[in-house]
Design an enzyme around this catalytic site. Structure first.
Site, PDB file in Angstrom:
ATOM      1  N   HIS A   1      -5.516  -6.576  -5.408  1.00  0.00           N
ATOM      2  CA  HIS A   1      -5.845  -6.303  -3.999  1.00  0.00           C
ATOM      3  C   HIS A   1      -7.346  -6.434  -3.678  1.00  0.00           C
ATOM      4  O   HIS A   1      -7.718  -7.046  -2.680  1.00  0.00           O
ATOM      5  CB  HIS A   1      -5.389  -4.894  -3.607  1.00  0.00           C
ATOM      6  CG  HIS A   1      -4.007  -4.557  -4.063  1.00  0.00           C
ATOM      7  ND1 HIS A   1      -2.952  -5.421  -3.913  1.00  0.00           N
ATOM      8  CD2 HIS A   1      -3.506  -3.451  -4.671  1.00  0.00           C
ATOM      9  CE1 HIS A   1      -1.850  -4.852  -4.411  1.00  0.00           C
ATOM     10  NE2 HIS A   1      -2.168  -3.661  -4.878  1.00  0.00           N
TER      11      HIS A   1
ATOM     12  N   ASP B   1       1.421  -9.873  -3.277  1.00  0.00           N
ATOM     13  CA  ASP B   1       0.327  -8.905  -3.271  1.00  0.00           C
ATOM     14  C   ASP B   1       0.454  -8.294  -1.887  1.00  0.00           C
ATOM     15  O   ASP B   1       0.087  -8.927  -0.893  1.00  0.00           O
ATOM     16  CB  ASP B   1      -1.024  -9.601  -3.449  1.00  0.00           C
ATOM     17  CG  ASP B   1      -2.151  -8.582  -3.509  1.00  0.00           C
ATOM     18  OD1 ASP B   1      -2.083  -7.584  -2.750  1.00  0.00           O
ATOM     19  OD2 ASP B   1      -3.094  -8.757  -4.299  1.00  0.00           O
ATOM     20  N   HIS B   2       1.015  -7.099  -1.817  1.00  0.00           N
ATOM     21  CA  HIS B   2       1.415  -6.617  -0.484  1.00  0.00           C
ATOM     22  C   HIS B   2       0.212  -6.396   0.446  1.00  0.00           C
ATOM     23  O   HIS B   2       0.371  -6.336   1.654  1.00  0.00           O
ATOM     24  CB  HIS B   2       2.304  -5.370  -0.573  1.00  0.00           C
ATOM     25  CG  HIS B   2       1.588  -4.134  -0.988  1.00  0.00           C
ATOM     26  ND1 HIS B   2       1.329  -3.834  -2.294  1.00  0.00           N
ATOM     27  CD2 HIS B   2       1.053  -3.133  -0.262  1.00  0.00           C
ATOM     28  CE1 HIS B   2       0.668  -2.701  -2.348  1.00  0.00           C
ATOM     29  NE2 HIS B   2       0.485  -2.248  -1.139  1.00  0.00           N
TER      30      HIS B   2
END
Ligand code: NAP
Length: 489
Positions: free
Chosen positions: A243, A180-181
């Site tokens: 996010h 999950d950047h």
């Protein structure tokens, strides 16, 4: 003399000719190399169907690198670690050849049998690739083996579970690194430090002193050329399931007893488990969906979502979500966490605003009879930093107060040296630190929460479009807070 130990590995990138590899992965590996975080003991094997050669692959890697390059020798020495191996991942026998190439490179680069498989491909291939890796013995090595996968991780709880079960047939949970950047972003990682390394915040971090928390992640861009993908996703699946809920978990979690992966993840899981489940009715009361119509962005006319050639002209897909999340535990009972995310909004930013309750007897006001609320703003992007909104005395002999702001700007100091999210995550994975990757339990809980919302929304057609491109979303998103006596900051 002190010797540096660098992480060592053969990294296989499936989807090596794709957008993610070009825009994020190669530049990130180069920055790690350039910053001396990885040494010479690594090799990258690119896999995709296009019939490229090693030379062409190295040329493409070179083109993708954004860091100023000093000499050609340096860049050639970096790209010499890259090898291209074309095949269709559904062709099982090719995995045998991949294994011999990995073994050769393992010897050549002294990578001690460490292997990272990075799946930068559409999720429908994840299961097949994982199973072929297992079947052809690519995991049989003396070193470590790790699998990195990208979102979307399923389309709902059921499909995510199916995908997870397929992966788990070949890899243990500890070997799976779900990206999950957002968790690689500097200021998202800073949430824990701001909270757990500062007495002035953590003591106030509860329902006695905080009235509400707001998380906004807005984009200027529309769906661009991803209309087809977006039609089956929408903002809820694309942003909220991962996010936004990850940021809620970091803000709401209890302090971990240690900063280890297991302890941090276990606190996040507990926070996600404390989110009050929705019903169909409470979804309509607490969540607002939107879709952009035409409008103006930076003085240019832009089309609405439904005008996109890859989108259904009657599309019911949301490009905006706002919602109120309640966390039913001792710390947060009664404190709403508002989230808001969307495309084609007024500005591109991600920020968290923590709004503090007013003092029980605040005798001061700003001249208009209004109180000035104390806010802690955590700027995630494009600015990185924190701003504390306080009150101070107006120097005019009256009792009027003026708002002042204390600013800390992280990217002003670090400038271009702030590491990219992918750079940090690849480095963490090479070092076996899974703290900033999502555990299956987090994925599962997030899908269960989001699935109720998507089911409720699917049962009723929305009145779209309901916000103008270039605005901050539909009016109902403002009313959501007004009903509770708040406003978006
Ligand atoms: P993309 O540009 O469409 O790339 C897909 C890659 O897969 C290409 O290299 C393609 O190469 C390869 N490929 C497709 N079918 C193949 C097959 N049967 N065998 C071998 N290779 C095959 O996609 P992307 O944008 O890079 O995204 C990759 C994944 O990351 C997706 O899951 C996406 O949702 C996710 N993601 C992407 C981004 C982003 O910024 N792009 C951000 C977050 C998540 P050939 O055509 O040469 O075979």
């Amino acid at each position: 003399m002190e010797t540096t130990t660098y992480p060592k590995a053969v990294i296989v990138i499936f989807g090596a000719t794709g957008d993610l590899a070009k825009r994020k992965l190669y530049p990130s590996i180069h920055r790690l190399f350039n910053n001396n975080q990885i040494g010479d003991e690594f090799a990258v094997i690119g896999v995709a169907r296009r019939p490229w050669t090693n030379d062409l692959f190295r040329e493409k890697v070179k083109e993708s690198i954004q860091t100023p390059i000093t000499t050609d020798e340096e860049i050639d020495s970096f790209t010499s670690h890259f090898y291209y191996h074309p095949f269709d991942v559904t062709d099982k026998s090719s995995f045998q050849d991949l294994m011999s190439l990995m073994n050769d490179l393992d010897g050549q680069y002294r990578t001690e049998g460490n292997r990272m498989f990075y799946l930068a491909m559409a999720p429908e291939f994840f299961g097949t690739i994982a199973q072929n890796i297992q079947e052809y013995g690519l995991k049989e090595t003396n070193g470590w083996t790790r699998l990195v996968i990208e979102k979307p991780f399923g389309h709902n709880f059921e499909s995510a579970k199916k995908l997870n079960d397929e992966l788990r047939e070949a890899f243990d949970e500890k070997q799976i690194y779900r990206i999950d950047h957002y968790l690689g972003k500097e200021m998202v990682q800073n949430i824990e430090v701001i909270r757990f390394a500062n007495a002035i915040f953590e003591h106030l971090w509860n329902n006695r002193f905080i009235s509400n928390i707001q998380i906004t992640s807005s984009e200027l861009l529309g769906v661009e050329d991803r209309g087809k993908y977006y039609e089956s996703s929408g903002a809820l699946r694309d942003m909220v399931q991962n996010h936004m809920l990850q940021m809620v978990a970091l803000l709401a979690m209890e302090p971990p007893i240690k900063l280890t992966t297991d302890e941090v993840r276990s606190e996040k899981v507990k926070a996600l488990r404390s989110i009050r489940p929705l019903t169909k009715q409470s979804t309509f009361d607490h969540f607002v969906r939107g879709q952009y119509g035409k409008g103006e962005i930076e003085e240019e006319h832009v089309d609405g979502y439904r005008e996109d050639p890859n989108v259904d002209s009657e599309s019911n897909t949301e490009t905006f979500v706002a919602g109120k999340i309640m966390i039913d535990n001792y710390r947060w009972a009664g404190v709403p966490f508002y989230i808001r995310t969307g495309k084609r909004m007024k500005e591109k930013l991600t920020k968290i605003v923590v709004e503090f309750k007013d003092l029980p007897m605040n005798l001061y006001n700003n001249g208009s009879g209004k109180k000035q609320t104390n806010l802690l703003v955590i700027h995630i992007q494009p600015d990185e930093g924190i701003t504390l909104h306080l009150n101070a005395k107006q120097s005019d002999g009256t009792r009027t107060i003026i708002p002042i702001q204390l600013d800390y700007c992280n990217n002003c100091i670090n400038g271009i040296n702030t590491p990219e999210a992918y750079e940090k995550l690849i480095y963490d994975c090479m070092n076996g630190d899974a703290t900033n990757f999502t555990h299956w339990d987090e994925v599962a809980l997030s899908w269960q929460f989001v699935d109720t919302i998507s089911k409720a929304w699917e049962s009723q057609k929305a009145e779209f479009p309901n916000y103008t491109s270039g605005s901050m979303g539909p009016d109902d998103a403002d009313k959501l807070l007004e009903k509770d006596g708040f406003n978006w900051w």
